[in-house]
Scaffold this motif. Structure first.
Motif, PDB file in Angstrom:
ATOM      1  N   THR A   1       0.829  -1.201   0.000  1.00 13.75           N
ATOM      2  CA  THR A   1       0.000   0.000   0.000  1.00 13.75           C
ATOM      3  C   THR A   1       0.865   1.252   0.000  1.00 13.75           C
ATOM      4  O   THR A   1       0.577   2.225  -0.716  1.00 13.75           O
ATOM      5  CB  THR A   1      -0.925  -0.014   1.224  1.00 13.75           C
ATOM      6  OG1 THR A   1      -1.766  -1.161   1.171  1.00 13.75           O
ATOM      7  CG2 THR A   1      -1.774   1.234   1.276  1.00 13.75           C
ATOM      8  N   LEU A   2       1.925   1.248   0.801  1.00 13.10           N
ATOM      9  CA  LEU A   2       2.825   2.390   0.868  1.00 13.10           C
ATOM     10  C   LEU A   2       3.472   2.665  -0.488  1.00 13.10           C
ATOM     11  O   LEU A   2       3.494   3.814  -0.967  1.00 13.10           O
ATOM     12  CB  LEU A   2       3.898   2.135   1.930  1.00 13.10           C
ATOM     13  CG  LEU A   2       4.980   3.208   2.093  1.00 13.10           C
ATOM     14  CD1 LEU A   2       4.361   4.531   2.517  1.00 13.10           C
ATOM     15  CD2 LEU A   2       6.023   2.754   3.116  1.00 13.10           C
ATOM     16  N   LYS A   3       3.961   1.636  -1.145  1.00  8.73           N
ATOM     17  CA  LYS A   3       4.616   1.813  -2.446  1.00  8.73           C
ATOM     18  C   LYS A   3       3.618   2.280  -3.510  1.00  8.73           C
ATOM     19  O   LYS A   3       3.923   3.167  -4.321  1.00  8.73           O
ATOM     20  CB  LYS A   3       5.270   0.504  -2.877  1.00  8.73           C
ATOM     21  CG  LYS A   3       6.449   0.086  -2.005  1.00  8.73           C
ATOM     22  CD  LYS A   3       7.053  -1.224  -2.501  1.00  8.73           C
ATOM     23  CE  LYS A   3       8.254  -1.636  -1.649  1.00  8.73           C
ATOM     24  NZ  LYS A   3       8.852  -2.917  -2.108  1.00  8.73           N
ATOM     25  N   THR A   4       2.422   1.700  -3.515  1.00  8.14           N
ATOM     26  CA  THR A   4       1.413   2.092  -4.499  1.00  8.14           C
ATOM     27  C   THR A   4       0.987   3.541  -4.312  1.00  8.14           C
ATOM     28  O   THR A   4       0.838   4.300  -5.282  1.00  8.14           O
ATOM     29  CB  THR A   4       0.190   1.163  -4.402  1.00  8.14           C
ATOM     30  OG1 THR A   4       0.604  -0.196  -4.504  1.00  8.14           O
ATOM     31  CG2 THR A   4      -0.814   1.467  -5.492  1.00  8.14           C
ATOM     32  N   GLY A   5       0.790   3.942  -3.059  1.00  9.65           N
ATOM     33  CA  GLY A   5       0.400   5.318  -2.786  1.00  9.65           C
ATOM     34  C   GLY A   5       1.468   6.322  -3.184  1.00  9.65           C
ATOM     35  O   GLY A   5       1.160   7.387  -3.746  1.00  9.65           O
ATOM     36  N   MET A   6       2.721   6.003  -2.911  1.00  9.52           N
ATOM     37  CA  MET A   6       3.813   6.897  -3.304  1.00  9.52           C
ATOM     38  C   MET A   6       3.873   7.047  -4.822  1.00  9.52           C
ATOM     39  O   MET A   6       4.101   8.153  -5.341  1.00  9.52           O
ATOM     40  CB  MET A   6       5.134   6.354  -2.762  1.00  9.52           C
ATOM     41  CG  MET A   6       5.269   6.443  -1.255  1.00  9.52           C
ATOM     42  SD  MET A   6       6.729   5.565  -0.627  1.00  9.52           S
ATOM     43  CE  MET A   6       8.039   6.382  -1.547  1.00  9.52           C
ATOM     44  N   LYS A   7       3.654   5.964  -5.542  1.00  7.26           N
ATOM     45  CA  LYS A   7       3.683   6.023  -7.006  1.00  7.26           C
ATOM     46  C   LYS A   7       2.545   6.889  -7.542  1.00  7.26           C
ATOM     47  O   LYS A   7       2.725   7.680  -8.484  1.00  7.26           O
ATOM     48  CB  LYS A   7       3.591   4.622  -7.591  1.00  7.26           C
ATOM     49  CG  LYS A   7       3.829   4.564  -9.103  1.00  7.26           C
ATOM     50  CD  LYS A   7       3.799   3.146  -9.596  1.00  7.26           C
ATOM     51  CE  LYS A   7       4.152   3.087 -11.086  1.00  7.26           C
ATOM     52  NZ  LYS A   7       3.315   3.990 -11.910  1.00  7.26           N
ATOM     53  N   PHE A   8       1.348   6.764  -6.968  1.00  4.83           N
ATOM     54  CA  PHE A   8       0.231   7.597  -7.403  1.00  4.83           C
ATOM     55  C   PHE A   8       0.531   9.074  -7.170  1.00  4.83           C
ATOM     56  O   PHE A   8       0.234   9.925  -8.025  1.00  4.83           O
ATOM     57  CB  PHE A   8      -1.050   7.192  -6.677  1.00  4.83           C
ATOM     58  CG  PHE A   8      -1.780   6.047  -7.317  1.00  4.83           C
ATOM     59  CD1 PHE A   8      -2.061   6.051  -8.676  1.00  4.83           C
ATOM     60  CD2 PHE A   8      -2.214   4.965  -6.567  1.00  4.83           C
ATOM     61  CE1 PHE A   8      -2.739   4.991  -9.278  1.00  4.83           C
ATOM     62  CE2 PHE A   8      -2.897   3.916  -7.158  1.00  4.83           C
ATOM     63  CZ  PHE A   8      -3.163   3.925  -8.513  1.00  4.83           C
ATOM     64  N   LEU A   9       1.100   9.411  -6.011  1.00  9.54           N
ATOM     65  CA  LEU A   9       1.424  10.814  -5.727  1.00  9.54           C
ATOM     66  C   LEU A   9       2.472  11.341  -6.701  1.00  9.54           C
ATOM     67  O   LEU A   9       2.393  12.496  -7.152  1.00  9.54           O
ATOM     68  CB  LEU A   9       1.910  10.951  -4.281  1.00  9.54           C
ATOM     69  CG  LEU A   9       0.847  10.764  -3.185  1.00  9.54           C
ATOM     70  CD1 LEU A   9       1.489  10.726  -1.808  1.00  9.54           C
ATOM     71  CD2 LEU A   9      -0.203  11.870  -3.250  1.00  9.54           C
TER      72      LEU A   9
END
Length: 411
Positions: free
Chosen positions: A264-272
């Motif tokens: 979740t952390l990696k996916t969220g950082m990529k979206f931002l």
């Protein structure tokens, strides 16, 4: 023979035989009568001797049965007294029964005369209207999501990699539903978002969580932008909503799985980094008291790691139209609910604790007193007390200065 007269038949031989037979019958009848009388007397004596104890035993049994009946009646009377006492004294109800009774009274008070409670949540006429409208629009919503899924399958995700189309479909469903049911919230300081959008940056939208209506309220506040919700995995089981979460590539998090949290952390950082906004509720779940709960650890790591700002949102009054124990809103949100947008808070140069504290203070400033946490109310009370306590020493100092001046002039 010579003395017999002609025609005298009294001593005829045949008649003599008849008399003998009659005499024998009379003797036999007399003997049978005497025997019957003797037998009757003997049987009476035997019955008197042997039946008297039997009669007594039967009488004792009757007394015992009567005592048992009296005891049963007494027991039933006591049970009736206990049940009537339990009904008359509500203090003896179990805590679950007391909570259920209080909830029924609360539902009636909030939803009106025709409100009723179910195991899935309370309902009233407006809530039923809202639910029927949501389900009717959900049929078109589901069809549009299914078509978009088919398109992504055919193109193998080469088209619309950031899943902007499903977000627009979800937004259309939410805006249409809120307008038809008059549940569109009032938005304060919307110019802050407009100015921020002009910068071309992505931000993390953070708000308090008090009701199911918080999700469409945030969507209505963000507008026609590409954003992803950080949703718990349990919501995938909800019909249509689970399909919308997955089709729009919203971030699913399993709070019991460490690998899921890292993903979740990696996916969220990529979206931002790709310019997609994120929305989250740092409390983790809806509050049951209506007041702001403590924030969960790790809610701001995405913004810290990517260097993106955080925009606090204060949602006011959502719990007054759709509390946690109602299935749907029991009244319109217009004039009751609103969303307050605060200035963006930069994450650069801050620790996670400092960023969380700054965001929490901003959200609390926009909440009314009944939604603020108790510790914030205590802090405000202590500040007021400090102001009151600090005034007398200043007055004393001025008085002492005047006295000193006066004494110097006299000297």
């Amino acid at each position: 023979a010579s003395e017999l007269k002609e025609g005298d038949v009294s001593l005829h031989p045949t008649n003599t035989m008849t008399f003998k037979v009659s005499g024998v019958c009379l003797v036999l009848f007399a003997l049978s009568s005497v025997g019957a009388f003797t037998t009757q007397q003997a049987s009476r004596s035997v019955q008197t001797r042997f039946n008297k104890p039997l009669f007594l035993n039967t009488r004792r049994q009757q007394q015992q049965q009567q005592q048992l009946r009296q005891q049963k009646q007494h027991g039933r009377f006591q049970a009736l007294q206990m049940s009537s006492a339990a009904i008359a004294m509500p203090d003896e109800l179990t805590p679950a029964q007391v909570m259920k009774q209080e909830r029924k009274e609360k539902v009636k008070k909030e939803g009106g005369l025709f409100a009723f409670d179910t195991k899935f949540g309370a309902l009233n006429p407006f809530a039923i209207y809202y639910g029927v409208t949501a389900i009717f629009l959900g049929l078109f919503w589901f069809s549009a999501l299914s078509l978009s899924q088919l398109m992504y399958f055919i193109t193998r995700n080469r088209f619309d990699k950031l899943r902007r189309l499903p977000v627009a479909i979800n937004h259309i469903w939410g805006v249409t539903l809120m307008r038809l049911t008059r549940c569109t919230p009032e938005i304060e300081n919307k110019h802050i978002l407009k100015d921020f959008y002009k910068q071309g940056r992505a931000a993390m939208m953070v708000s308090n969580h008090n009701s199911w209506m918080d999700i469409p309220f945030i969507g209505s506040t963000i507008g026609w932008r590409n954003y992803k919700m950080i949703a718990k995995k349990e919501l995938i089981k909800v019909p249509i909503l689970g399909k919308a979460i997955r089709t729009a590539a919203n971030i699913e998090v399993d709070r019991t799985n460490r690998r899921s949290q890292i993903k979740t952390l990696k996916t969220g950082m990529k979206f931002l980094d790709d310019g997609v906004h994120l929305c989250t509720f740092p409390e983790g779940t809806r509050t049951k008291t209506g007041r702001l709960n403590e924030f969960k650890n790790g809610a701001f790591l995405m913004a810290l790691k990517s260097g993106s700002p955080v925009i606090p949102l204060s949602i006011v009054g959502a719990g007054k139209i759709n509390p946690y124990y109602w299935m749907f809103p029991f009244r319109p949100a217009r004039g009751i609910a609103k969303v307050i947008v605060h200035e963006p808070i930069e994450s650069k140069g801050k620790t996670e604790g400092e960023l969380a504290s700054a965001v929490r203070r901003a959200i609390i400033q926009g909440l009314p007193a009944d939604q603020r946490p108790l510790d914030a109310l205590e802090d405000e009370t202590q500040e007021d007390e400090v102001v009151v306590v600090e005034e007398p020493p200043m007055i004393l100092l001025e008085t002492e200065k005047k006295a000193a001046v006066t004494s110097a002039e006299e000297k």
